[in-house]
Design a protein around this motif. Structure first.
Motif, short mmCIF file in Angstrom:
data_model
loop_
_atom_site.label_atom_id
_atom_site.label_comp_id
_atom_site.label_asym_id
_atom_site.label_seq_id
_atom_site.Cartn_x
_atom_site.Cartn_y
_atom_site.Cartn_z
N UNK A 162 0.82 -1.21 0.00
CA UNK A 162 0.00 0.00 0.00
C UNK A 162 0.86 1.26 0.00
N UNK A 163 1.95 1.26 0.75
CA UNK A 163 2.82 2.44 0.80
C UNK A 163 3.36 2.78 -0.58
N UNK A 164 3.75 1.76 -1.33
CA UNK A 164 4.30 2.00 -2.67
C UNK A 164 3.21 2.47 -3.62
N UNK A 165 2.07 1.82 -3.61
CA UNK A 165 1.00 2.15 -4.56
C UNK A 165 0.35 3.50 -4.27
N UNK A 166 0.36 3.91 -3.01
CA UNK A 166 -0.29 5.17 -2.64
C UNK A 166 0.63 6.38 -2.63
N UNK A 167 1.94 6.17 -2.68
CA UNK A 167 2.87 7.28 -2.51
C UNK A 167 2.77 8.28 -3.67
N UNK A 168 2.65 9.56 -3.34
CA UNK A 168 2.49 10.60 -4.36
C UNK A 168 3.77 10.85 -5.14
N UNK A 169 4.92 10.45 -4.59
CA UNK A 169 6.18 10.64 -5.29
C UNK A 169 6.49 9.49 -6.24
N UNK A 170 5.68 8.44 -6.20
CA UNK A 170 5.92 7.27 -7.06
C UNK A 170 4.86 7.21 -8.16
N UNK A 188 -13.18 7.79 -1.16
CA UNK A 188 -13.13 7.19 0.18
C UNK A 188 -13.91 5.89 0.26
N UNK A 189 -14.94 5.74 -0.56
CA UNK A 189 -15.77 4.53 -0.52
C UNK A 189 -15.43 3.55 -1.64
N UNK A 190 -14.41 3.85 -2.45
CA UNK A 190 -14.05 2.99 -3.57
C UNK A 190 -12.91 2.04 -3.16
N UNK A 191 -12.98 0.83 -3.66
CA UNK A 191 -11.93 -0.15 -3.37
C UNK A 191 -10.64 0.27 -4.05
N UNK A 192 -9.54 0.24 -3.29
CA UNK A 192 -8.24 0.59 -3.84
C UNK A 192 -7.41 -0.66 -4.11
N UNK A 193 -7.42 -1.61 -3.19
CA UNK A 193 -6.64 -2.83 -3.34
C UNK A 193 -7.48 -4.03 -2.92
N UNK A 194 -7.52 -5.04 -3.79
CA UNK A 194 -8.18 -6.30 -3.47
C UNK A 194 -7.12 -7.40 -3.46
N UNK A 195 -7.13 -8.24 -2.43
CA UNK A 195 -6.17 -9.34 -2.38
C UNK A 195 -6.91 -10.67 -2.39
N UNK A 196 -6.28 -11.62 -3.04
CA UNK A 196 -6.81 -12.99 -3.07
C UNK A 196 -5.61 -13.91 -2.86
N UNK A 253 0.42 -8.91 -9.32
CA UNK A 253 -0.09 -7.57 -9.00
C UNK A 253 -0.41 -6.87 -10.30
N UNK A 254 -1.64 -6.37 -10.41
CA UNK A 254 -2.04 -5.65 -11.62
C UNK A 254 -3.17 -4.67 -11.30
N UNK A 255 -3.34 -3.68 -12.18
CA UNK A 255 -4.46 -2.76 -12.10
C UNK A 255 -5.54 -3.29 -13.03
N UNK A 256 -6.67 -3.69 -12.48
CA UNK A 256 -7.70 -4.35 -13.27
C UNK A 256 -9.10 -3.97 -12.81
N UNK A 257 -9.91 -3.54 -13.76
CA UNK A 257 -11.32 -3.23 -13.50
C UNK A 257 -11.50 -2.29 -12.31
N UNK A 258 -10.69 -1.24 -12.27
CA UNK A 258 -10.91 -0.17 -11.31
C UNK A 258 -10.19 -0.26 -9.99
#
Length: 262
Positions: free
Chosen positions: A161-169, A178-186, A242-247
Motif C-alpha cells: 500500500x505504501x508504494x501504490x499510494x505514494x504521491x512521489x511514485x 473514500x468509498x471505492x476499493x483501492x486494493x483487493x487481495x486474493x 499484481x495488476x491494475x484491473x477493473x478499477x
C-alpha cells in the motif's frame, strides 16, 4: 490537477466508457470534449514472461485523438511537451451511461505519435499513450516517501500500500474515492500462527518482512532495491500477481481464482 478534457463512447457490447484527461497546470475543471478514434482505447498488459507466476504485470492504454480545432491540437501538443506526471488519464465504465465507476488510471506519456492522415474530410489523428506507473517503479527506491527501521518487521500489505499510494511514485491514488476499493487481495497461503482464514483475515496482513531483505549491495554499502523489484519479489514469494484491473489494484494467486477473496 484539474480536468482538462473528456471523451465518451459506447462499445459494441453496449458498455459506456468515459476518458478524463487531467492537467496539473490547469487551474479549474473544463467541460470541453475530445473526439476519439474508432477503436476508443486499447488496454494492454505486459508481463515479464508468459508463466502463470509473473509477479508485477504493468499495463498501458493507447487511444487516438482526432483534433477538430486548434484548441484540441493544443492539448495534444501540450502532452507531447510535458514532463512525466503533468497529464493523467482516468477511465470510467458504465452499463447505462449515467452511473460510472473507476476502470483504470495512469500517467500520460509525452510519447505522442506523428500525425496520421485519415482522409480529406476526416482530418488527422494522433496516438496517446498512458501507463499505470508500475514500469516506472524501476527508477525509484521502494522506501521513497516512507521511513523504515531495519530491525522492524513490516506487514507485506502495508509495504504494498505504501508504494501504490505514494504521491512521489505513482501519484494516482487521489482518483480513488473514500468509498471505492483501492486494493483487493486474493492470497490464501497461511500458517498455523495466523488466524483461521476468513474474508476479513488477509495473510498479507498477518505476515511481514524486515527492510534488510529488500536491499542490495552497491558501492560497498547496502541500499534499498527499486520499488518494482520489491513488489515483484513479494508477489513471487507468494506465487501471486499484481495488476491494475477493473478499477482497482489486485493481488491474486492464480491458483486461487475460484476461492474466496481475502
Amino acid at each position: 490537477m484539474a480536468l482538462r478534457r473528456t471523451a465518451e463512447f459506447q462499445n459494441d457490447k453496449g458498455i459506456y466508457y468515459k476518458l478524463e484527461i487531467y492537467d496539473s497546470l490547469t487551474g479549474s475543471p473544463s467541460s470541453s470534449t475530445l473526439q476519439l478514434g474508432a477503436s476508443g482505447f486499447q488496454l494492454n498488459y505486459e508481463a515479464e514472461d508468459r508463466t502463470r507466476f509473473s509477479g508485477v504485470i504493468p499495463s498501458n492504454v493507447k487511444f487516438d485523438i482526432i483534433p477538430r480545432d486548434s484548441s484540441e491540437q493544443t492539448v495534444i501538443d501540450d502532452i507531447a511537451g510535458a514532463a512525466y506526471g503533468r497529464f493523467q488519464l482516468k477511465i470510467l465504465k458504465s452499463s447505462d451511461g449515467v452511473s460510472y465507476n473507476n476502470y483504470w488510471v495512469g500517467n500520460i506519456l509525452s510519447d505522442v505519435s506523428a500525425r496520421q492522415n485519415l482522409s480529406f474530410f476526416a482530418g488527422t489523428q494522433q496516438t496517446i499513450t498512458a501507463t499505470d506507473g508500475l514500469a516506472e517503479l524501476v527508477d525509484v527506491a521502494w522506501t521513497t516517501g516512507t521511513t523504515y527501521a531495519d530491525g522492524t518487521t513490516y506487514r507485506f500489505l502495508q509495504i504494498i500500500l505504501n508504494i501504490l499510494r505514494d504521491t512521489a511514485i505513482l501519484n494516482t491514488s487521489q482518483y480513488f474515492g473514500a468509498t471505492e476499493n483501492f486494493l483487493q487481495t486474493q492470497v490464501n497461503w497461511y500458517t498455523g500462527q495466523m488466524p483461521t482464514p476468513a474474508a476479513d483475515k488477509d495473510p498479507l496482513f498477518f505476515s511481514g518482512i524486515k527492510p534488510t531483505a529488500l536491499k542490495k549491495e552497491e558501492n560497498n554499502e547496502f541500499v534499498p532495491i527499486d520499488a518494482f523489484d520489491a513488489l515483484d519479489r513479494i508477489m513471487k514469494c507468494w506465487g501471486a500477481r499484481l495488476m491494475l484491473s477493473d478499477g482497482m489494484w489486485r493481488v491474486i494467486q492464480p491458483n486461487g481464482y475460484e476461492d474466496t477473496n481475502y
